[in-house]
Design an enzyme around this catalytic site. Structure first.
Site, PDB file in Angstrom:
ATOM      1  N   THR A 126       0.818  -1.217   0.000  1.00 53.52           N
ATOM      2  CA  THR A 126       0.000   0.000   0.000  1.00 53.52           C
ATOM      3  C   THR A 126       0.849   1.263   0.000  1.00 53.52           C
ATOM      4  O   THR A 126       1.980   1.261   0.514  1.00 53.52           O
ATOM      5  CB  THR A 126      -0.900  -0.012   1.259  1.00 53.52           C
ATOM      6  OG1 THR A 126      -1.462   1.279   1.451  1.00 53.52           O
ATOM      7  CG2 THR A 126      -0.109  -0.343   2.525  1.00 53.52           C
ATOM      8  N   GLU A 128       0.333   3.534   1.927  1.00 53.23           N
ATOM      9  CA  GLU A 128       0.390   4.001   3.316  1.00 53.23           C
ATOM     10  C   GLU A 128       1.739   3.709   3.973  1.00 53.23           C
ATOM     11  O   GLU A 128       2.068   4.293   4.998  1.00 53.23           O
ATOM     12  CB  GLU A 128      -0.758   3.396   4.144  1.00 53.23           C
ATOM     13  CG  GLU A 128      -2.105   3.809   3.582  1.00 53.23           C
ATOM     14  CD  GLU A 128      -3.267   3.626   4.544  1.00 53.23           C
ATOM     15  OE1 GLU A 128      -3.052   3.621   5.761  1.00 53.23           O
ATOM     16  OE2 GLU A 128      -4.397   3.504   4.050  1.00 53.23           O
ATOM     17  N   LYS A 155       2.175  -3.383   7.325  1.00 54.68           N
ATOM     18  CA  LYS A 155       2.430  -3.571   5.891  1.00 54.68           C
ATOM     19  C   LYS A 155       3.878  -3.205   5.555  1.00 54.68           C
ATOM     20  O   LYS A 155       4.524  -3.866   4.724  1.00 54.68           O
ATOM     21  CB  LYS A 155       1.467  -2.717   5.048  1.00 54.68           C
ATOM     22  CG  LYS A 155       0.021  -3.141   5.115  1.00 54.68           C
ATOM     23  CD  LYS A 155      -0.242  -4.523   4.558  1.00 54.68           C
ATOM     24  CE  LYS A 155      -0.223  -4.584   3.043  1.00 54.68           C
ATOM     25  NZ  LYS A 155      -0.580  -5.942   2.543  1.00 54.68           N
TER      26      LYS A 155
HETATM   27  P1  TYD Z   1     -10.792   4.239   4.403  1.00 49.06           P
HETATM   28  O1  TYD Z   1     -11.803   3.758   3.408  1.00 49.06           O
HETATM   29  O2  TYD Z   1     -10.823   3.671   5.774  1.00 49.06           O
HETATM   30  O3  TYD Z   1      -9.341   4.047   3.733  1.00 49.06           O
HETATM   31  P2  TYD Z   1      -7.879   4.584   4.233  1.00 49.06           P
HETATM   32  O4  TYD Z   1      -7.965   5.051   5.623  1.00 49.06           O
HETATM   33  O5  TYD Z   1      -7.036   3.362   4.104  1.00 49.06           O
HETATM   34  O6  TYD Z   1      -7.497   5.665   3.259  1.00 49.06           O
HETATM   35  O7  TYD Z   1     -10.940   5.814   4.556  1.00 49.06           O
HETATM   36  C1  TYD Z   1     -10.784   6.682   3.457  1.00 49.06           C
HETATM   37  C2  TYD Z   1     -10.802   8.079   4.021  1.00 49.06           C
HETATM   38  O8  TYD Z   1     -12.096   8.338   4.586  1.00 49.06           O
HETATM   39  C3  TYD Z   1      -9.797   8.277   5.156  1.00 49.06           C
HETATM   40  O9  TYD Z   1      -9.209   9.582   5.054  1.00 49.06           O
HETATM   41  C4  TYD Z   1     -10.648   8.168   6.407  1.00 49.06           C
HETATM   42  C5  TYD Z   1     -11.998   8.715   5.957  1.00 49.06           C
HETATM   43  N1  TYD Z   1     -13.158   8.140   6.686  1.00 49.06           N
HETATM   44  C6  TYD Z   1     -14.052   8.984   7.366  1.00 49.06           C
HETATM   45  O10 TYD Z   1     -13.900  10.226   7.376  1.00 49.06           O
HETATM   46  N2  TYD Z   1     -15.098   8.414   8.038  1.00 49.06           N
HETATM   47  C7  TYD Z   1     -15.313   7.070   8.059  1.00 49.06           C
HETATM   48  O11 TYD Z   1     -16.275   6.603   8.706  1.00 49.06           O
HETATM   49  C8  TYD Z   1     -14.396   6.217   7.336  1.00 49.06           C
HETATM   50  C9  TYD Z   1     -14.580   4.728   7.317  1.00 49.06           C
HETATM   51  C10 TYD Z   1     -13.338   6.805   6.658  1.00 49.06           C
END
Ligand code: TYD
Length: 336
Positions: A126, A128, A155
């Site tokens: 990833t 990340e 990861k």
């Molecule tokens: P996510 O789908 O968990 O992927 P990642 O954290 O791996 O990028 O989240 C995408 C973005 O959305 C991330 O910046 C966190 C935000 N988010 C919210 O604001 N509220 C939520 O309930 C979730 C699940 C994510």
């Protein structure tokens, strides 16, 4: 490559099952085996009828368990590709050890078995692992790893194990690092499917902090097509970024979801995720130079078909009713 035998670990999860579908369709001669632990986010349903019609051979196995995985390796493979992982950052705040077990121990086991049975190994990783990118940053494969969350750290640890296997054993392995994938069959705890679900229910949308965090969104089928190109000419002992360039703030994505679903949920700014990375940005030019253009649909059309898929397949949201999903939702969202 055309009639290769491929072991797909984590082939019942989101990206893994989409990969198996694309592989089965585009490589009719390929022999496909899936090993999956069917943890809370893995479902054999994700493979449609590929199991019933025996297009895919399935093993119920956890990659972190050496003995069980060793039995799977008695069939011979031309490639092992690993999608199996704990992937939800928010969950990694509560239970770091499950992330270490799946993402680090699991990869250690696969590396050992691939050495023992002399099979090339591709690890799916990833963006990340590089940590947050400033507005001017553009991380190549050489960039330092600076993970923020326990998820990203696990990861990154796996990536380091893979790299150490190259230096120590000269092992035939490669790593691919990708950006946020979206599309059908994603476990509905992730932003896009979760918010589609909340919008359908008319429930408030929990936006972390100001919602101005940015993500690059890659449709999962575009990622899987890129992977097919890569495995056709396996880049032994190399790392490749495969990232989208369509970057949007979370609020922009959420506005599109509101428009596409016609939902009327209020946007509710809640406490930010700890160590929430504001932005990621990876440079995919190494991949493009070797394998050609990275086909990526724009988020507008990709989201439209994705929203339609979830609205047409509402049963996927029943997965949120499982014990693990419910207890996570309860502890994460309902104490805000
Ligand atoms: P996510 O789908 O968990 O992927 P990642 O954290 O791996 O990028 O989240 C995408 C973005 O959305 C991330 O910046 C966190 C935000 N988010 C919210 O604001 N509220 C939520 O309930 C979730 C699940 C994510």
């Amino acid at each position: 490559m055309a009639d290769s035998s491929i072991l797909v670990c984590g082939g019942c999860g989101f990206i893994g099952s989409n990969f198996v579908r694309v592989l089965a369709e585009q490589r009719p001669q390929a022999r496909i085996t899936v090993a999956d632990a069917l943890s809370y986010a893995g479902y054999t349903d994700n493979l449609g009828d590929l199991l019933d019609n025996r297009r895919v051979v399935f093993f119920l196995r956890n990659i972190a368990e050496y003995e069980g995985m060793r039995e799977v390796f008695h069939n011979s493979y031309d490639l092992v590709i690993n999608f199996a992982a704990e992937t939800h950052v928010d969950r990694s705040l509560y239970n770091t050890s499950s992330f270490v077990r799946a993402n680090v121990v699991g990869v250690d086991v696969l590396l050992a078995l691939c050495r023992e049975f002399n099979v090339p190994f591709l690890q799916i990783s990833t963006d990340e692992v590089y940590g947050p990118a400033g507005e001017k940053d553009c991380f190549t494969e050489e960039a330092q790893l600076k993970p923020s969350s326990p998820y990203a750290a696990s990861k990154a640890a796996a990536d380091l194990l893979v790299q150490s296997a190259i230096r120590t054993f000269g092992q035939d392995v490669a790593i691919v690092r990708t950006t946020n994938n979206y599309g059908p069959r994603q476990f509905p705890e992730k932003l896009i499917p979760y918010f589609i679900h909340l919008l359908q229910q008319g429930q408030p949308l929990p936006v972390y902090g100001d919602g101005l965090q940015k993500r690059c969104w890659l449709h999962v089928e575009d990622f899987c097509s890129a992977l097919l190109k890569l495995i056709a000419d396996f880049p032994s002992r190399e790392i490749f970024n495969i990232g989208a360039t369509s970057e949007y703030t979370n609020l922009e994505v959420i506005e599109s979801l509101i428009r596409l679903t016609g939902g009327r949920s209020p946007v509710n700014h809640v406490a930010d995720r700890p160590a929430h990375d504001r932005r990621y940005w990876i440079d995919s030019s190494k991949f493009i130079a070797r394998y050609g253009a990275l086909t990526q649909r724009d988020l507008r059309s990709g989201l439209e078909s994705t929203v339609k898929w979830y609205l047409d397949n509402p049963r996927i949201f029943e997965r949120l009713g499982g014990n693990e999903a419910q207890s996570f939702e309860q502890s994460h969202y309902h104490h805000q």
